[in-house]
Scaffold this active site. Structure first.
Site, short mmCIF file in Angstrom:
data_model
loop_
_atom_site.label_atom_id
_atom_site.label_comp_id
_atom_site.label_asym_id
_atom_site.label_seq_id
_atom_site.Cartn_x
_atom_site.Cartn_y
_atom_site.Cartn_z
N ARG A 1 163.00 58.40 125.70
CA ARG A 1 162.54 59.07 127.09
C ARG A 1 163.51 60.53 127.04
O ARG A 1 163.13 61.05 128.16
CB ARG A 1 162.92 58.23 128.24
CG ARG A 1 162.08 57.02 128.48
CD ARG A 1 162.52 56.24 129.54
NE ARG A 1 163.59 56.38 129.80
CZ ARG A 1 164.37 55.51 130.94
NH1 ARG A 1 163.52 54.55 131.55
NH2 ARG A 1 165.76 55.81 130.93
N ASN A 2 164.27 60.78 126.24
CA ASN A 2 165.15 62.05 126.32
C ASN A 2 163.94 63.26 126.06
O ASN A 2 163.07 63.11 125.23
CB ASN A 2 166.00 62.07 125.33
CG ASN A 2 167.15 63.44 125.39
OD1 ASN A 2 166.52 64.51 125.33
ND2 ASN A 2 168.23 62.99 125.88
N GLN A 3 164.00 64.39 126.84
CA GLN A 3 162.94 65.43 126.76
C GLN A 3 163.35 66.31 125.89
O GLN A 3 162.52 67.55 125.79
CB GLN A 3 162.92 65.82 128.17
CG GLN A 3 162.33 64.60 129.13
CD GLN A 3 161.88 65.43 130.58
OE1 GLN A 3 162.88 65.90 131.00
NE2 GLN A 3 161.06 64.93 131.26
N PHE A 4 164.48 66.22 125.27
CA PHE A 4 164.60 67.38 124.20
C PHE A 4 163.68 67.72 123.40
O PHE A 4 163.20 68.96 123.37
CB PHE A 4 165.89 67.03 123.34
CG PHE A 4 166.43 68.19 122.40
CD1 PHE A 4 167.10 68.79 122.86
CD2 PHE A 4 166.16 68.13 121.14
CE1 PHE A 4 167.68 70.11 121.97
CE2 PHE A 4 166.55 68.98 120.14
CZ PHE A 4 167.27 70.10 120.41
N SER B 1 168.38 67.42 129.27
CA SER B 1 167.35 66.90 128.82
C SER B 1 167.35 65.32 128.75
O SER B 1 166.35 64.68 128.57
CB SER B 1 166.91 66.96 127.32
OG SER B 1 167.89 66.67 126.41
#
Length: 167
Positions: A42-45, A141
């Site tokens: 789920r990290n948006q990086f 992020s």
């Protein structure tokens, strides 16, 4: 002394051609377990960088993601080399030992900008600025930083990447 074991961070992913280095605080539990930066699904990086460059970085294997960063003169590292932390939240970081941020100029002679991925990382900005390194604080992020929409985060990240000439 805390009973939480000391955690060791990940090595820098910085090439000599890096113009922008994204500095996180310290890898989360999923990243440490995988031995990869920004491994939490789920990290948006990776989606943020993919949107900036028009690439599906999420679909790539990790070594290909790192190759894409190097090809675009972007490096990754963290402010903390090691720490004690239960869970993955920055607010739980204790007894942190810093990475050698003064080595950034040697690692990346053409460094233009350090982009801090969130507030914990941004606490190191004054140290970098005294070394003559420009910094910018980006919205985290992390999935824990949900107060900004993806589009709003993307605007801020894109502006920093353009400033460094890597967008």
């Amino acid at each position: 002394m805390s009973t939480v074991p000391r955690l060791q961070g990940l090595p820098p992913e910085i090439g000599r051609a890096s113009r922008l280095v994204v500095l996180g605080s310290f890898p989360g539990a999923a990243s440490l377990a995988a031995g990869r930066y920004y491994a939490h699904p789920r990290n948006q990086f990776w989606p943020l960088l993919g949107a900036i460059w028009g690439l599906d970085l999420v679909a790539l294997l990790y070594p290909a993601r790192l190759s894409a960063l190097r090809a675009r003169c972007v490096g990754l590292w963290d402010v903390h080399a090691s720490c004690r932390r239960a869970g993955s939240l920055d607010s739980a970081i204790e007894d942190a030992a810093p990475n050698d941020l003064a080595s950034l100029r040697r690692r990346a002679p053409g460094l233009v900008l350090v982009a801090h991925n969130g507030g914990e990382s941004a606490r190191a900005a004054p140290r970098l600025e005294t070394l003559g390194i420009a910094t910018v604080r980006l919205p985290s992020s992390s999935p824990a930083h949900a107060s900004w929409s993806f589009e709003r985060k993307l605007d801020a990240w894109r502006a920093a990447f353009r400033r460094a000439g890597v967008a």
